[in-house]
Write a protein that holds these residues in place. Structure first.
Motif, mmCIF file in Angstrom:
data_model
loop_
_atom_site.group_PDB
_atom_site.id
_atom_site.type_symbol
_atom_site.label_atom_id
_atom_site.label_comp_id
_atom_site.label_asym_id
_atom_site.label_seq_id
_atom_site.Cartn_x
_atom_site.Cartn_y
_atom_site.Cartn_z
ATOM 1 N N VAL A 291 5.358 -6.667 -18.271
ATOM 2 C CA VAL A 291 4.832 -6.012 -17.030
ATOM 3 C C VAL A 291 5.525 -4.593 -16.862
ATOM 4 N N THR A 292 4.760 -3.674 -16.551
ATOM 5 C CA THR A 292 5.558 -2.410 -16.435
ATOM 6 C C THR A 292 5.062 -1.946 -15.039
ATOM 7 N N ALA A 293 6.043 -1.600 -14.098
ATOM 8 C CA ALA A 293 5.806 -1.271 -12.816
ATOM 9 C C ALA A 293 5.986 0.170 -12.555
ATOM 10 N N PHE A 294 5.089 0.854 -11.723
ATOM 11 C CA PHE A 294 5.139 2.371 -11.403
ATOM 12 C C PHE A 294 5.927 2.451 -10.011
ATOM 13 N N ILE A 295 6.914 2.878 -9.666
ATOM 14 C CA ILE A 295 7.198 2.993 -8.663
ATOM 15 C C ILE A 295 7.436 4.231 -7.882
ATOM 16 N N GLY A 296 7.666 4.682 -6.752
ATOM 17 C CA GLY A 296 8.176 6.086 -6.313
ATOM 18 C C GLY A 296 7.495 6.276 -4.904
ATOM 19 N N PRO A 297 7.858 7.485 -4.150
ATOM 20 C CA PRO A 297 7.131 7.739 -2.751
ATOM 21 C C PRO A 297 5.777 7.589 -2.866
ATOM 22 N N SER A 298 5.328 7.789 -1.542
ATOM 23 C CA SER A 298 3.941 7.930 -1.315
ATOM 24 C C SER A 298 3.490 9.308 -1.715
ATOM 25 N N GLY A 299 2.441 9.313 -2.381
ATOM 26 C CA GLY A 299 1.969 10.402 -3.225
ATOM 27 C C GLY A 299 2.559 10.918 -4.360
ATOM 28 N N CYS A 300 3.486 10.277 -4.988
ATOM 29 C CA CYS A 300 3.892 10.927 -6.189
ATOM 30 C C CYS A 300 3.409 10.591 -7.301
ATOM 31 N N GLY A 301 2.148 9.813 -7.172
ATOM 32 C CA GLY A 301 1.097 9.896 -8.392
ATOM 33 C C GLY A 301 0.848 8.735 -9.056
ATOM 34 N N LYS A 302 1.430 7.555 -8.450
ATOM 35 C CA LYS A 302 1.414 6.174 -9.140
ATOM 36 C C LYS A 302 0.034 5.874 -9.269
ATOM 37 N N SER A 303 -0.861 5.848 -8.224
ATOM 38 C CA SER A 303 -2.112 5.561 -8.478
ATOM 39 C C SER A 303 -3.044 6.199 -9.195
ATOM 40 N N THR A 304 -2.501 7.457 -9.288
ATOM 41 C CA THR A 304 -3.513 8.336 -10.120
ATOM 42 C C THR A 304 -3.180 8.115 -11.559
ATOM 43 N N LEU A 305 -2.004 7.830 -11.979
ATOM 44 C CA LEU A 305 -1.470 7.635 -13.497
ATOM 45 C C LEU A 305 -2.470 6.197 -13.798
ATOM 46 N N LEU A 306 -2.336 5.274 -12.841
ATOM 47 C CA LEU A 306 -2.639 4.084 -13.064
ATOM 48 C C LEU A 306 -4.336 4.151 -13.318
ATOM 49 N N ARG A 307 -4.970 4.846 -12.314
ATOM 50 C CA ARG A 307 -6.481 4.798 -12.537
ATOM 51 C C ARG A 307 -6.874 5.686 -14.003
ATOM 52 N N ALA A 308 -5.765 6.482 -14.280
ATOM 53 C CA ALA A 308 -6.155 7.497 -15.420
ATOM 54 C C ALA A 308 -6.051 6.556 -16.637
ATOM 55 N N LEU A 309 -5.715 5.479 -16.584
ATOM 56 C CA LEU A 309 -5.619 4.432 -17.777
ATOM 57 C C LEU A 309 -6.981 3.785 -18.170
ATOM 58 N N ASN A 310 -7.825 3.726 -17.122
ATOM 59 C CA ASN A 310 -9.065 3.161 -17.701
ATOM 60 C C ASN A 310 -10.202 4.202 -16.946
#
Ligand SMILES: Nc1ncnc2c1ncn2[C@@H]1O[C@H](COP(=O)(O)OP(=O)(O)OP(=O)(O)O)[C@@H](O)[C@H]1O
Length: 271
Positions: free
Chosen positions: A52-71
């Protein structure tokens, strides 16, 4: 033998480097912008298999953008400009051989708000399998049971499979969505704040499920909740303003971060 590269070969002391053969996903020099707004800056990271790899960081840092790029969820947004490469088990996900529908079966995604389809519990889980075709009724029944069991929901719903999915609680709906995603046999499960709309007990069930699922697939989790990242993830990547700042084993990142920027964030000195 360790899955990690020797430190001398790692690109940076603060960025964990898995060997290629231990990696399910390899992200290399990924830059992504929404029009002229940069969201990811030269992100390079390998996601280890069956962890399990977690992406953390402040709001707007790009976590969801990175996750969505993966599919390749950004494909539908014409404003998105991307550079860099993402490989799934060695294959370029943007390469000409890659079929996007197939990619999204191999890399499933679960969002923040549970989104069951307006149909029965059974039909939700059978949905993707029916699209693929080729299963007899009995095989479909078995596959539905297997996916609901893997999502820790079978015992709660086995007597009401024909009831509407909307008769389930929020936490059950989220596990149903996970079952629907698991039914088509993904290799990777992407989870974008999967428990943030749920009560504490439902959240613990989802977290337990995440920990159990890594035996059969690779999980990547975006979370705002640092306790949750600490409870469920093996590795944590800290992002800030679109940059990967630090990536390490979750225990050491939270107890002994290498960089002041990471420490300031996890100790709450920076929102
Ligand atoms: N569809 C979009 N169009 C334009 N800008 C976007 C879009 N989606 C995200 N952004 C911007 O890209 C940056 C990264 O957003 P992203 O949602 O990836 O961050 P995040 O770390 O997941 O944030 P949060 O924790 O608040 O969900 C933000 O500045 C955001 O405003």
């Amino acid at each position: 033998m360790s899955d990690l590269m020797p430190p001398a070969m790692a690109p940076s002391g603060t960025i964990l480097a898995f060997k290629r053969e231990a990696s399910c996903l390899e992200i290399e020099g990924l830059c992504l912008a929404y029009g002229d707004k940069t969201a990811l800056r030269d992100v390079t990271l390998r996601v280890p298999r069956h962890r399990v790899t977690a992406f953390i960081g402040p709001s707007g840092c790009g976590k969801s953008t990175l996750l969505r790029a993966l599919n390749r969820l950004h494909d539908l947004n014409e404003d998105v400009v991307r550079q860099g490469r993402i490989r799934l088990e060695g294959s370029d996900i943007h390469g000409p051989e890659m079929d996007v529908a197939q990619l999204r079966r191999r890399v499933g995604m679960v969002f923040q708000a549970p989104n069951p389809f307006p149909m029965s519990i059974y039909d939700n889980v059978a949905f993707g399998l029916r699209l693929q075709g080729g299963l007899r009724k009995r095989q479909l029944d078995d596959a539905v049971e297997e996916a609901l069991t893997a999502a820790a929901l079978w015992e709660e719903v086995k007597d009401r499979l024909r009831a509407s999915a909307w008769t389930l609680s929020g936490g059950q709906q989220q596990r149903l969505v996970i079952a629907r995603t698991l039914a088509v046999g993904p290799e990777v499960l992407l989870l974008d704040e999967p428990a943030s709309a749920l009560d504490p007990i439902s959240t613990l069930k989802i977290e337990e499920l995440i920990r159990n699922l890594k035996a059969s697939l690779t999980l990547v989790l975006v979370t705002h909740n640092m306790q949750q990242a600490a409870r469920v993830s093996d590795y944590t990547a800290f992002l800030q303003q679109g940059e990967l700042v630090e990536y390490g084993p979750t225990d050491s990142l939270f107890t002994n971060p290498r960089l002041a920027r990471t420490e300031n964030y996890i100790t709450g000195r920076m929102a």
